[in-house]
Design a protein around this motif. Structure first.
Motif, PDB file in Angstrom:
ATOM      1  N   LEU A  66       0.862  -1.173   0.000  1.00  0.00           N
ATOM      2  CA  LEU A  66       0.000   0.000   0.000  1.00  0.00           C
ATOM      3  C   LEU A  66       0.897   1.220   0.000  1.00  0.00           C
ATOM      4  CD1 LEU A  66      -3.186   0.563   2.047  1.00  0.00           C
ATOM      5  CD2 LEU A  66      -1.416   2.300   2.107  1.00  0.00           C
ATOM      6  N   VAL A  67       0.676   2.117  -0.947  1.00  0.00           N
ATOM      7  CA  VAL A  67       1.518   3.299  -1.086  1.00  0.00           C
ATOM      8  C   VAL A  67       0.646   4.549  -1.041  1.00  0.00           C
ATOM      9  CG1 VAL A  67       3.186   4.540  -2.523  1.00  0.00           C
ATOM     10  CG2 VAL A  67       3.193   2.031  -2.480  1.00  0.00           C
ATOM     11  N   ALA A  68       0.893   5.396  -0.058  1.00  0.00           N
ATOM     12  CA  ALA A  68       0.257   6.710   0.017  1.00  0.00           C
ATOM     13  C   ALA A  68       1.273   7.737  -0.456  1.00  0.00           C
ATOM     14  CB  ALA A  68      -0.189   7.013   1.446  1.00  0.00           C
ATOM     15  N   THR A  95      -5.606  22.191   7.831  1.00  0.00           N
ATOM     16  CA  THR A  95      -4.944  21.148   7.049  1.00  0.00           C
ATOM     17  C   THR A  95      -4.794  19.926   7.940  1.00  0.00           C
ATOM     18  OG1 THR A  95      -3.728  22.792   5.752  1.00  0.00           O
ATOM     19  CG2 THR A  95      -2.906  20.532   5.697  1.00  0.00           C
ATOM     20  N   ALA A  96      -5.644  18.933   7.710  1.00  0.00           N
ATOM     21  CA  ALA A  96      -5.637  17.726   8.552  1.00  0.00           C
ATOM     22  C   ALA A  96      -4.499  16.793   8.175  1.00  0.00           C
ATOM     23  CB  ALA A  96      -6.971  16.993   8.436  1.00  0.00           C
ATOM     24  N   VAL A  97      -4.197  16.687   6.891  1.00  0.00           N
ATOM     25  CA  VAL A  97      -3.102  15.853   6.390  1.00  0.00           C
ATOM     26  C   VAL A  97      -2.303  16.696   5.418  1.00  0.00           C
ATOM     27  CG1 VAL A  97      -2.443  13.683   5.281  1.00  0.00           C
ATOM     28  CG2 VAL A  97      -4.584  13.816   6.584  1.00  0.00           C
ATOM     29  N   ASP A  98      -0.983  16.733   5.603  1.00  0.00           N
ATOM     30  CA  ASP A  98      -0.149  17.708   4.898  1.00  0.00           C
ATOM     31  C   ASP A  98       0.989  17.013   4.143  1.00  0.00           C
ATOM     32  OD1 ASP A  98       1.172  19.958   4.039  1.00  0.00           O
ATOM     33  OD2 ASP A  98       1.567  20.783   6.025  1.00  0.00           O
ATOM     34  N   ASP A  99       0.765  16.756   2.857  1.00  0.00           N
ATOM     35  CA  ASP A  99       1.806  16.207   1.979  1.00  0.00           C
ATOM     36  C   ASP A  99       2.427  14.944   2.570  1.00  0.00           C
ATOM     37  OD1 ASP A  99       3.313  16.271  -0.388  1.00  0.00           O
ATOM     38  OD2 ASP A  99       4.994  17.266   0.614  1.00  0.00           O
ATOM     39  N   LEU A 100       1.579  14.012   2.959  1.00  0.00           N
ATOM     40  CA  LEU A 100       2.001  12.817   3.680  1.00  0.00           C
ATOM     41  C   LEU A 100       2.224  11.647   2.726  1.00  0.00           C
ATOM     42  CD1 LEU A 100       2.442  11.391   6.426  1.00  0.00           C
ATOM     43  CD2 LEU A 100      -0.019  10.913   6.450  1.00  0.00           C
ATOM     44  N   SER A 101       3.388  11.016   2.834  1.00  0.00           N
ATOM     45  CA  SER A 101       3.712   9.834   2.037  1.00  0.00           C
ATOM     46  C   SER A 101       4.243   8.734   2.949  1.00  0.00           C
ATOM     47  CB  SER A 101       4.772  10.157   0.975  1.00  0.00           C
ATOM     48  OG  SER A 101       4.319  11.128   0.051  1.00  0.00           O
ATOM     49  N   PHE A 102       3.800   7.499   2.702  1.00  0.00           N
ATOM     50  CA  PHE A 102       4.335   6.350   3.439  1.00  0.00           C
ATOM     51  C   PHE A 102       3.978   5.079   2.673  1.00  0.00           C
ATOM     52  CE2 PHE A 102       0.103   7.146   5.124  1.00  0.00           C
ATOM     53  CZ  PHE A 102      -0.467   5.892   5.193  1.00  0.00           C
ATOM     54  N   THR A 103       4.661   3.987   3.020  1.00  0.00           N
ATOM     55  CA  THR A 103       4.443   2.700   2.371  1.00  0.00           C
ATOM     56  C   THR A 103       4.205   1.628   3.431  1.00  0.00           C
ATOM     57  OG1 THR A 103       5.865   3.292   0.494  1.00  0.00           O
ATOM     58  CG2 THR A 103       5.470   0.939   0.869  1.00  0.00           C
ATOM     59  N   VAL A 104       3.234   0.762   3.179  1.00  0.00           N
ATOM     60  CA  VAL A 104       2.959  -0.383   4.048  1.00  0.00           C
ATOM     61  C   VAL A 104       3.170  -1.643   3.218  1.00  0.00           C
ATOM     62  CG1 VAL A 104       1.278  -1.533   5.518  1.00  0.00           C
ATOM     63  CG2 VAL A 104       1.242   0.966   5.322  1.00  0.00           C
ATOM     64  N   GLN A 105       4.153  -2.442   3.586  1.00  0.00           N
ATOM     65  CA  GLN A 105       4.428  -3.660   2.830  1.00  0.00           C
ATOM     66  C   GLN A 105       3.338  -4.700   3.058  1.00  0.00           C
ATOM     67  OE1 GLN A 105       6.826  -3.956   0.595  1.00  0.00           O
ATOM     68  NE2 GLN A 105       7.533  -1.882   1.062  1.00  0.00           N
ATOM     69  N   LYS A 106       3.036  -5.463   2.000  1.00  0.00           N
ATOM     70  CA  LYS A 106       2.032  -6.515   2.098  1.00  0.00           C
ATOM     71  C   LYS A 106       2.431  -7.519   3.186  1.00  0.00           C
ATOM     72  CE  LYS A 106      -0.445 -10.005  -0.611  1.00  0.00           C
ATOM     73  NZ  LYS A 106      -0.262 -11.120   0.331  1.00  0.00           N
ATOM     74  N   GLY A 107       1.466  -7.872   4.018  1.00  0.00           N
ATOM     75  CA  GLY A 107       1.701  -8.852   5.060  1.00  0.00           C
ATOM     76  C   GLY A 107       2.312  -8.305   6.330  1.00  0.00           C
ATOM     77  N   SER A 108       2.450  -6.981   6.440  1.00  0.00           N
ATOM     78  CA  SER A 108       3.086  -6.411   7.631  1.00  0.00           C
ATOM     79  C   SER A 108       2.057  -6.056   8.696  1.00  0.00           C
ATOM     80  CB  SER A 108       3.893  -5.156   7.259  1.00  0.00           C
ATOM     81  OG  SER A 108       3.037  -4.117   6.826  1.00  0.00           O
ATOM     82  N   LEU A 109       2.536  -6.004   9.938  1.00  0.00           N
ATOM     83  CA  LEU A 109       1.788  -5.449  11.062  1.00  0.00           C
ATOM     84  C   LEU A 109       2.301  -4.037  11.273  1.00  0.00           C
ATOM     85  CD1 LEU A 109       1.401  -8.211  13.795  1.00  0.00           C
ATOM     86  CD2 LEU A 109      -0.325  -6.527  13.184  1.00  0.00           C
ATOM     87  N   PHE A 110       1.480  -3.053  10.977  1.00  0.00           N
ATOM     88  CA  PHE A 110       1.933  -1.671  10.826  1.00  0.00           C
ATOM     89  C   PHE A 110       1.234  -0.777  11.842  1.00  0.00           C
ATOM     90  CE2 PHE A 110       2.122   2.482   8.813  1.00  0.00           C
ATOM     91  CZ  PHE A 110       3.377   2.502   8.210  1.00  0.00           C
ATOM     92  N   GLY A 111       2.020  -0.056  12.633  1.00  0.00           N
ATOM     93  CA  GLY A 111       1.471   0.867  13.617  1.00  0.00           C
ATOM     94  C   GLY A 111       1.389   2.272  13.064  1.00  0.00           C
TER      95      GLY A 111
END
Length: 298
Positions: free
Chosen positions: A3-5, A16-32
């Motif tokens: 998953l790529v934001a 501005t609730a969300v400000d130029d935010l990027s992150f990646t969640v790998q498939k199968g991960s437990l992500f906080g």
């Protein structure tokens, strides 16, 4: 797959609730997914699920927008619980299974399996409004997972659960993780995140503060934390410039080493003060990292 934001921005009038935010969640991960109150966590989750649309940026799964992945691809547990109070437990869960793509027989069998797993058998015919807050939370959690989604997004999933049911939910999440499911959850309990998450993102005021593997993040912070258990003068540390007391527990005291503090000097002073039972240099906890990073931004 992941998953790529990418460069997500969402404004509500002048906020501005969300400000130029990027992150990646790998498939199968437990992500906080972490942040203080008002940091933009819930808004980001809703953007990820296409509940609200961003003003800028996009979210994809393996290059495909999530809204094209079909019914039942994800399960979402919102922070604001949303159950129909007049419906009975079993019929409500079967209903949630059906609207997420299960046929009638599968919805019924999965409902029974999960009801037994969460020890709700005696409550299956009770109306939702007759349940305790904790049992309502269990019902909604089951409804989130009943259809076996590939992506689980859980907003404060442990809220309202007692220690026994918290342990059960952790067990269920770890089992889903072992089956390759991708799990994103937010929590104000840093110890819970630290216990089960591999990767994290920390945001504040809608902006990225930290992102990456939790073990690597902790390692990069260095062994700044000193734990001492001493039978003797507990106040010996006050004579050592740069040694900061973080907490004092029944079993040990915890300190932060300043830049010029030599741990061997602290040990010598502690031994002069009494019998040293424990002397340990450790990496900072996630709670300490959170306070340092968020506090530094405010």
């Amino acid at each position: 797959m992941s998953l790529v934001a990418t460069q997500i921005t969402k404004k509500f009038r002048d906020v501005t609730a969300v400000d130029d935010l990027s992150f990646t969640v790998q498939k199968g991960s437990l992500f906080g997914f972490l942040g203080p109150n008002g940091a933009g966590k819930t808004t980001t989750m809703r953007v990820v699920l296409n509940i609200i649309r961003p003003d800028e940026g996009q979210v994809t799964w393996d290059g495909t927008p999530l809204n094209r992945l079909g019914r039942g691809f994800f399960g979402y547990l919102p922070e604001e619980r949303g159950l129909y109070p007049k419906m009975r437990v079993a019929e409500h869960l079967e209903f949630l299974g059906r609207i997420n793509g299960l046929d009638k027989r599968k919805a019924q069998s999965e409902t029974e399996r999960w009801i037994e797993r969460f020890d709700l058998g005696e409550l299956r015919r009770k109306r939702i409004e007759e349940l305790s807050k904790g049992n309502q939370q269990k019902v909604q959690t089951i409804g989130t997972m009943l259809h076996d989604p590939e992506l689980l997004i859980l907003d404060e999933p442990f809220s309202g659960l007692d220690p026994v049911n918290t342990s059960l939910l952790k067990e269920v999440l770890l089992e889903a993780h072992q089956r390759g499911k991708t799990i994103i959850f937010s929590s104000h309990r840093m110890d819970q995140v630290e216990e089960i998450c591999e990767d994290i993102v920390l945001i504040d005021h809608g902006r990225l503060i930290l992102h990456g593997n939790l073990k690597q993040i902790k390692r990069s912070m260095g062994r700044q934390i000193l734990r001492i258990s001493l039978e003797g003068d507990q106040g010996f540390w006050a004579k050592i410039p740069g040694l900061e007391l973080l907490s004092s527990r029944a079993d040990y005291q915890e300190f932060r080493l300043g830049g010029r503090v030599d741990s061997s000097h602290v040990l010598k002073e502690a031994m002069r003060a009494g019998q040293v039972i424990r002397f340990e240099l450790v990496e900072p906890s996630l709670d300490q990292i959170f306070v340092e990073k968020v506090g530094g931004q405010r």
